[in-house]
Design a protein around this motif. Structure first.
Motif, PDB file in Angstrom:
ATOM      1  N   CYS A  13       0.831  -1.209   0.000  1.00 11.22           N
ATOM      2  CA  CYS A  13       0.000   0.000   0.000  1.00 11.22           C
ATOM      3  C   CYS A  13       0.867   1.263   0.000  1.00 11.22           C
ATOM      4  CB  CYS A  13      -0.918   0.019   1.226  1.00 11.22           C
ATOM      5  SG  CYS A  13      -2.236  -1.213   1.193  1.00 11.22           S
ATOM      6  N   VAL A  14       1.878   1.282   0.863  1.00 14.37           N
ATOM      7  CA  VAL A  14       2.746   2.456   0.976  1.00 14.37           C
ATOM      8  C   VAL A  14       3.634   2.583  -0.259  1.00 14.37           C
ATOM      9  CG1 VAL A  14       4.504   3.612   2.385  1.00 14.37           C
ATOM     10  CG2 VAL A  14       2.718   2.251   3.490  1.00 14.37           C
TER      11      VAL A  14
ATOM     12  N   LEU B 151       5.669  -3.352   8.797  1.00 11.09           N
ATOM     13  CA  LEU B 151       6.058  -4.185   9.939  1.00 11.09           C
ATOM     14  C   LEU B 151       5.384  -3.723  11.225  1.00 11.09           C
ATOM     15  CD1 LEU B 151       7.800  -6.463  11.085  1.00 11.09           C
ATOM     16  CD2 LEU B 151       9.671  -4.817  11.324  1.00 11.09           C
ATOM     17  N   VAL B 152       5.386  -2.408  11.463  1.00 12.48           N
ATOM     18  CA  VAL B 152       4.757  -1.864  12.673  1.00 12.48           C
ATOM     19  C   VAL B 152       3.259  -2.152  12.681  1.00 12.48           C
ATOM     20  CG1 VAL B 152       4.202   0.259  13.920  1.00 12.48           C
ATOM     21  CG2 VAL B 152       6.503  -0.074  13.001  1.00 12.48           C
ATOM     22  N   GLN B 153       2.606  -1.925  11.537  1.00 12.72           N
ATOM     23  CA  GLN B 153       1.178  -2.178  11.438  1.00 12.72           C
ATOM     24  C   GLN B 153       0.853  -3.644  11.698  1.00 12.72           C
ATOM     25  OE1 GLN B 153      -1.671  -1.096  11.368  1.00 12.72           O
ATOM     26  NE2 GLN B 153      -2.987  -2.443  10.162  1.00 12.72           N
ATOM     27  N   SER B 154       1.677  -4.540  11.168  1.00 11.77           N
ATOM     28  CA  SER B 154       1.456  -5.971  11.355  1.00 11.77           C
ATOM     29  C   SER B 154       1.631  -6.377  12.816  1.00 11.77           C
ATOM     30  CB  SER B 154       2.425  -6.766  10.478  1.00 11.77           C
ATOM     31  OG  SER B 154       2.270  -8.146  10.698  1.00 11.77           O
ATOM     32  N   LEU B 155       2.673  -5.858  13.454  1.00  8.22           N
ATOM     33  CA  LEU B 155       2.926  -6.211  14.853  1.00  8.22           C
ATOM     34  C   LEU B 155       1.776  -5.768  15.754  1.00  8.22           C
ATOM     35  CD1 LEU B 155       6.733  -5.336  15.175  1.00  8.22           C
ATOM     36  CD2 LEU B 155       5.700  -7.619  15.130  1.00  8.22           C
TER      37      LEU B 155
ATOM     38  N   TRP C  45       8.586  -0.475   4.120  1.00  6.86           N
ATOM     39  CA  TRP C  45       8.759  -1.768   4.798  1.00  6.86           C
ATOM     40  C   TRP C  45       8.553  -1.627   6.309  1.00  6.86           C
ATOM     41  CZ3 TRP C  45       9.598  -6.479   2.425  1.00  6.86           C
ATOM     42  CH2 TRP C  45       9.881  -6.447   1.055  1.00  6.86           C
ATOM     43  N   GLY C  46       9.044  -0.530   6.868  1.00  7.19           N
ATOM     44  CA  GLY C  46       8.907  -0.317   8.315  1.00  7.19           C
ATOM     45  C   GLY C  46       7.471  -0.076   8.737  1.00  7.19           C
TER      46      GLY C  46
END
Length: 333
Positions: free
Chosen positions: A137-138, A178-182, A174-175
């Motif tokens: 998305c980003v 990762l934050v959204q997933s965590l 990518w960051g």
């Protein structure tokens, strides 16, 4: 008396526990079980499963080959070491990993009667799936901005999109994923799944697991809605604005052939963006009470298999520079 108690079924002792232990403690017990999940998929339509297996397998092979070619060519050919192809190689890598995180399991479930996935496997899938989906998305926003600068500010393009900024934007994509997933995956996996563990979906996905839980999922639904607005609606508005400016710049081109070529590229890119954002938004914007599993399965199937296959074809393989790079790479080998 002791022998009589030992002969009682497990359900007897569970009933006693439910009466004497607080509900909060029972939630903990349910979460500690970590039993396997059952991905129902299209198990009620065996004939459809057979067709989908071969269709998905073909799309997965095309996705793997197409995106691998884009990554290799972008790395090997120095003429493609520019921002556009740097972001394209990132997108191809995301698509390659994104489909590989769910399609193999999907094919296994479609091939035979076994539909189970371990709790650990489901947890890994939901973390990776959401991480890479958010990253895409980003990245699509970053690519739209890159094209906006290239077309609307061609003389300042290399100055604005310098290598360090491109790397920072890639790390940001990518960051953020990762934050959204965590955050969101962890909140979803903390829900109790006591009643049954039959996931009415083709993958372990946040909306389906929220639907599965018997607890109050208001917090999770609000979290999904907020994340969808920030990571889906806002980026889509930015992309549409970028392509709007892109279209105005193309209209200033005096050559009719040049306008057609530019508009053709713009339309193709916008089509892929619309398909990806449209299907993902339709899945993640539906609250628990309105989640339609059958509808959601086909939408998930579309953005996990079809869109990653179209990306290399539309974004790069139709491009003359990429074709030239492929020819040069073929001659070297």
């Amino acid at each position: 008396m002791g022998l009589r108690l030992l002969s009682k079924p497990k359900s007897y002792f569970r009933t006693i526990l439910q009466r004497v232990i607080a509900p909060e403690t029972m939630i903990t017990i349910c979460n500690d079980s970590h039993s396997d999940f059952i991905l129902l998929g299209f198990s009620d339509k065996p004939y459809l499963e057979q067709i989908l297996f071969w269709v998905i397998l073909i799309f997965y092979c095309l996705t793997t080959v197409g995106n691998t070619v884009i990554v290799l060519v972008s790395l090997k050919d120095t003429k493609l070491h520019i921002p556009m192809y740097f972001f394209l190689s990132n997108l191809s890598l995301v698509d390659l990993c994104f489909t590989s995180s769910c399609v193999p399991q999907m094919l296994v479930n479609l091939w035979g009667p076994e539909k189970t996935i371990s709790y650990t496997g489901c947890a890994i899938q939901i973390y990776v799936f959401l991480w890479l989906g958010t990253t895409e998305c980003v990245l699509l926003v970053v690519m739209a901005v890159d094209r906006f600068v290239a077309v609307c500010h061609p003389l300042q393009y290399t100055t604005i999109m310098y290598p360090k900024l491109c790397l920072q934007l890639s790390i940001l994509a990518w960051g953020t994923g990762l934050v959204q997933s965590l955050i969101q995956s962890s909140a979803t996996l903390q829900l109790p799944f006591c009643s049954h563990r039959r996931v009415d979906d083709i993958v372990c996905e946040v909306p389906a697991l929220i639907q599965l839980s018997s607890a109050d999922t208001t917090y999770n639904e609000i979290q999904v809605s907020i994340a969808s607005i920030i990571l889906l609606v806002v980026p889509l508005i930015i992309i549409l604005f970028s392509y709007g400016a892109f279209g105005k710049a193309v209209l200033k081109i005096k050559s009719t052939a040049g306008q057609k070529k530019a508009f053709g590229t713009c339309t193709s890119h916008l089509l892929v963006v619309s398909l990806f954002y449209g299907t993902v938004t339709a899945v993640y914007f539906q609250p628990k009470n309105h989640y339609a599993p059958e509808h959601g399965k086909f939408l998930t199937l579309f953005y996990t298999t079809v869109t990653p296959t179209l990306n290399p074809l539309i974004y790069a393989l139709r491009n003359k520079e990429v074709k030239g790079a492929l020819i040069r790479l073929g001659r070297r080998t």
